[in-house]
Design a protein around this motif. Structure first.
Motif, PDB file in Angstrom:
ATOM      1  N   GLU A  36       0.919  -1.114  -0.064  1.00 44.44           N
ATOM      2  CA  GLU A  36      -0.005   0.076  -0.009  1.00 44.44           C
ATOM      3  C   GLU A  36       0.931   1.094   0.072  1.00 44.44           C
ATOM      4  OE1 GLU A  36      -3.179   0.034  -0.382  1.00 44.44           O
ATOM      5  OE2 GLU A  36      -3.581   2.014  -0.459  1.00 44.44           O
ATOM      6  N   GLY A  37       1.996   1.168   0.871  1.00 46.28           N
ATOM      7  CA  GLY A  37       2.940   2.285   0.687  1.00 46.28           C
ATOM      8  C   GLY A  37       3.332   2.516  -0.700  1.00 46.28           C
ATOM      9  N   ASP A  38       3.635   1.639  -1.338  1.00 43.41           N
ATOM     10  CA  ASP A  38       4.206   1.694  -2.705  1.00 43.41           C
ATOM     11  C   ASP A  38       3.186   2.300  -3.708  1.00 43.41           C
ATOM     12  OD1 ASP A  38       6.399  -1.303  -3.042  1.00 43.41           O
ATOM     13  OD2 ASP A  38       6.523   0.798  -2.149  1.00 43.41           O
ATOM     14  N   ARG A  39       1.785   1.722  -3.510  1.00 42.50           N
ATOM     15  CA  ARG A  39       0.805   2.424  -4.175  1.00 42.50           C
ATOM     16  C   ARG A  39       0.632   3.737  -4.011  1.00 42.50           C
ATOM     17  NH1 ARG A  39      -2.944  -0.822  -2.626  1.00 42.50           N
ATOM     18  NH2 ARG A  39      -2.714  -2.155  -4.409  1.00 42.50           N
ATOM     19  N   ALA A  40       0.845   4.441  -2.683  1.00 45.08           N
ATOM     20  CA  ALA A  40       0.541   5.627  -2.191  1.00 45.08           C
ATOM     21  C   ALA A  40       1.923   6.552  -3.328  1.00 45.08           C
ATOM     22  CB  ALA A  40       0.937   5.871  -0.900  1.00 45.08           C
ATOM     23  N   ILE A  41       3.080   6.041  -3.206  1.00 48.20           N
ATOM     24  CA  ILE A  41       4.329   6.700  -3.872  1.00 48.20           C
ATOM     25  C   ILE A  41       3.788   6.712  -5.243  1.00 48.20           C
ATOM     26  CG2 ILE A  41       6.751   6.034  -4.571  1.00 48.20           C
ATOM     27  CD1 ILE A  41       7.179   4.765  -1.769  1.00 48.20           C
ATOM     28  N   ARG A  42       3.551   5.606  -5.915  1.00 46.96           N
ATOM     29  CA  ARG A  42       3.134   5.738  -7.249  1.00 46.96           C
ATOM     30  C   ARG A  42       1.807   6.879  -7.874  1.00 46.96           C
ATOM     31  NH1 ARG A  42       3.393   0.062  -7.215  1.00 46.96           N
ATOM     32  NH2 ARG A  42       1.334  -0.314  -6.730  1.00 46.96           N
ATOM     33  N   GLU A  43       0.968   6.842  -6.704  1.00 39.39           N
ATOM     34  CA  GLU A  43      -0.234   7.915  -7.007  1.00 39.39           C
ATOM     35  C   GLU A  43       0.112   9.176  -6.899  1.00 39.39           C
ATOM     36  OE1 GLU A  43      -2.899   4.920  -8.080  1.00 39.39           O
ATOM     37  OE2 GLU A  43      -3.089   7.181  -8.019  1.00 39.39           O
ATOM     38  N   PHE A  44       1.082   9.478  -5.989  1.00 40.53           N
ATOM     39  CA  PHE A  44       1.769  10.723  -5.769  1.00 40.53           C
ATOM     40  C   PHE A  44       2.616  11.091  -6.911  1.00 40.53           C
ATOM     41  CE2 PHE A  44       2.565  14.370  -3.712  1.00 40.53           C
ATOM     42  CZ  PHE A  44       4.049  14.806  -3.538  1.00 40.53           C
ATOM     43  N   SER A  45       3.447  10.074  -7.373  1.00 41.14           N
ATOM     44  CA  SER A  45       4.316  10.436  -8.554  1.00 41.14           C
ATOM     45  C   SER A  45       3.407  11.010  -9.997  1.00 41.14           C
ATOM     46  CB  SER A  45       5.157   9.071  -8.800  1.00 41.14           C
ATOM     47  OG  SER A  45       5.909   9.340 -10.070  1.00 41.14           O
ATOM     48  N   ARG A  46       2.317  10.277 -10.047  1.00 41.48           N
ATOM     49  CA  ARG A  46       1.206  10.493 -11.204  1.00 41.48           C
ATOM     50  C   ARG A  46       0.821  11.952 -10.986  1.00 41.48           C
ATOM     51  NH1 ARG A  46      -0.893   5.181 -10.141  1.00 41.48           N
ATOM     52  NH2 ARG A  46      -0.041   3.679 -11.542  1.00 41.48           N
ATOM     53  N   ILE A  47       0.633  12.377  -9.796  1.00 41.20           N
ATOM     54  CA  ILE A  47       0.103  13.933  -9.521  1.00 41.20           C
ATOM     55  C   ILE A  47       1.213  14.659  -9.899  1.00 41.20           C
ATOM     56  CG2 ILE A  47      -0.807  15.430  -7.865  1.00 41.20           C
ATOM     57  CD1 ILE A  47      -2.186  12.920  -6.463  1.00 41.20           C
ATOM     58  N   ILE A  48       2.364  14.473  -9.536  1.00 35.67           N
ATOM     59  CA  ILE A  48       3.492  15.159  -9.703  1.00 35.67           C
ATOM     60  C   ILE A  48       3.671  15.515 -11.218  1.00 35.67           C
ATOM     61  CG2 ILE A  48       5.952  15.576  -9.521  1.00 35.67           C
ATOM     62  CD1 ILE A  48       5.695  14.432  -6.991  1.00 35.67           C
ATOM     63  N   GLN A  49       3.488  14.458 -12.139  1.00 32.95           N
ATOM     64  CA  GLN A  49       3.871  14.615 -13.274  1.00 32.95           C
ATOM     65  C   GLN A  49       2.709  15.258 -14.158  1.00 32.95           C
ATOM     66  OE1 GLN A  49       5.401  10.800 -15.205  1.00 32.95           O
ATOM     67  NE2 GLN A  49       5.188  10.143 -13.021  1.00 32.95           N
TER      68      GLN A  49
END
Length: 460
Positions: free
Chosen positions: A350-363
């Protein structure tokens, strides 16, 4: 060349060289007009003036043509014991001059001092056999039989009109890098010989700390050029290009002592060569960097953005470019809040999912030209070029908005939030990328300490 154009000549002239080229001597290398309109304008089959071209069509003013006849006659008479003269005119010259053609014959006769003279009209211009008919339009050729004189005469370059000079400047401005150094040097020599009629020229290219003879006209060895450079004559010009400590050399030898007007044109030509080579080196360095990137693992496997190594490599080059161009830039440090708590409560998946979601928002927020990287577990960095404080505030508001939209749409047991730190880069006070990262990281931790809820950030 005397006679009609061959069928093979016409497509080459009409396609490759529809209008031709100017030269510094005040004439134009341009094909003969196919017809003359009633108003005196010259027409060309299958040819049109390129948009933005300057001065490619010789107007053929009668005064200019008559003056040229006098000059060429004066040049031809510089022989000892002249016996007779041959005068060749192209038909189009006679058509353009009209009644003034008789005046030209009188000028030539007076200049030659009553020397026995035989005249010819040619359907085409005088040109060596077997070449495509690129020629000096409205040619007059005066050949005097006699002994060679001791004094050498040159056609005055300063007779060139301002239109001719504009056309030469246009030719210089179109000099560009074709993709290979060999092709560029070949084109550079061709233009120099055509525009300036140089007797000799050379380009000594500094590669690997040595001067190499990269291009030449009349030279076969770098030592020959360097010997001429030791004591340059008044009809020679030397330009040092590139780095002052270790420059390349562009050498010209004109057929006559140069005047101020020609000095300026030669200098502009040299400056253009320098600009093109600088651009070519930039392309070379860019290709080299791309090759280096192919051999390095520069992307983060989890998010697809750059990793720390990729960020450091690319950001360092971006900062150098910003400094060269006088642009402001900076590093934005972003930390995903509470990642350790998410991992402990819901697991690392779930922590990895949060990192991926935050990365998509940044991009979604930043431009394609910005360099985005995940440089640690919950840490991201973005290098922005041409961004000031006012722009940064707008960017952070947009990032906060997208994070809040994600929180409202995704019913998770946790909420995404972030802390930010900004390190500005000023061209007048350049700093290394690692220094900027360290400063932005410290600002981010200051923000964490100040923050009591939500996201608040004040750049400085």
């Amino acid at each position: 060349r005397v006679g009609e154009f061959s069928r093979e000549d016409l497509p080459r002239v009409g396609t490759l060289y529809p209008l031709g080229f100017p030269s510094i001597f005040g004439d134009f290398l341009i094909r003969d007009p196919a017809y003359c309109a009633p108003n005196g304008a010259m027409g060309f089959v299958g040819a049109s003036i390129p948009e933005g071209a300057v001065g490619y069509l010789m107007r053929g003013e009668k005064e200019s043509l008559l003056a040229a006849a006098a000059r060429v006659s004066q040049k031809a008479i510089c022989v000892g014991n002249p016996l007779f003269a041959l005068v060749f005119d192209c038909v189009s010259r006679a058509l353009v001059l009209g009644e003034a053609f008789e005046e030209e014959l009188r000028i030539v006769d007076d200049t030659l001092g009553g020397l026995p003279c035989l005249g010819f009209l040619s359907a085409g211009e005088i040109q060596p056999y077997g070449r495509a008919p690129l020629f000096r339009n409205k040619t007059v050729v005066v050949a005097v039989a006699g002994e060679r004189g001791t004094e050498q005469c040159f056609l005055p370059v300063c007779d060139a009109s301002s239109e001719v000079e504009l056309a030469i400047l246009h030719e210089i401005s179109t000099l560009s890098f074709p993709g290979s150094y060999q092709e560029f040097f070949r084109g550079m020599v061709e233009r120099a010989v055509r525009l300036f009629r140089v007797q000799r020229m050379a380009f000594l290219w500094r590669r690997d700390e040595e001067l190499q003879l990269a291009a030449s006209w009349g030279f076969s060895d770098p030592a020959e050029v360097q010997k001429e450079m030791e004591s340059p004559k008044e009809h020679q010009r030397i330009f040092l290009l590139g780095e002052q400590e270790a420059p390349s050399v562009l050498f010209f030898e004109a057929p006559y002592p140069l005047r101020r007007r020609e000095h300026r044109l030669y200098a502009l030509f040299a400056r253009k060569v320098e600009d093109v080579l600088r651009f070519a080196r930039h392309l070379e360095e860019q290709k080299q960097r791309l090759r280096e990137l192919e051999h390095l693992s520069l992307t983060d496997e989890l998010t697809g953005v750059y990793n720390r190594r990729g960020f450091l490599v690319l950001a360092e080059h971006a900062l150098l470019a910003a400094q060269r161009e006088g642009k402001e830039a900076g590093v934005l440090f972003l930390d995903l809040d509470n990642l350790k708590w998410i991992n402990d409560q819901f697991g690392h998946e779930e922590g990895d999912r949060a990192i991926r979601e935050f990365s998509r928002i940044i991009q979604k927020v930043f431009r394609k030209s910005d360099i985005i990287a995940r440089i640690g577990g919950d840490e991201f960095a973005v290098l922005l070029s041409g961004v000031k404080n006012a722009d940064l505030e707008r960017i952070l508001r947009r990032l906060t908005q997208l994070v809040e939209e994600w929180n409202s749409k995704n019913q998770r047991s946790y909420r995404l939030s972030f802390s930010a730190g900004w390190a500005p880069f000023l061209p007048s006070q350049p700093r290394k990328i690692r220094e900027l990262l360290s400063f932005a990281d410290a600002r981010m931790y200051d923000e964490k300490r100040r923050k009591k809820g939500g996201n608040s950030f004040t750049p400085s």
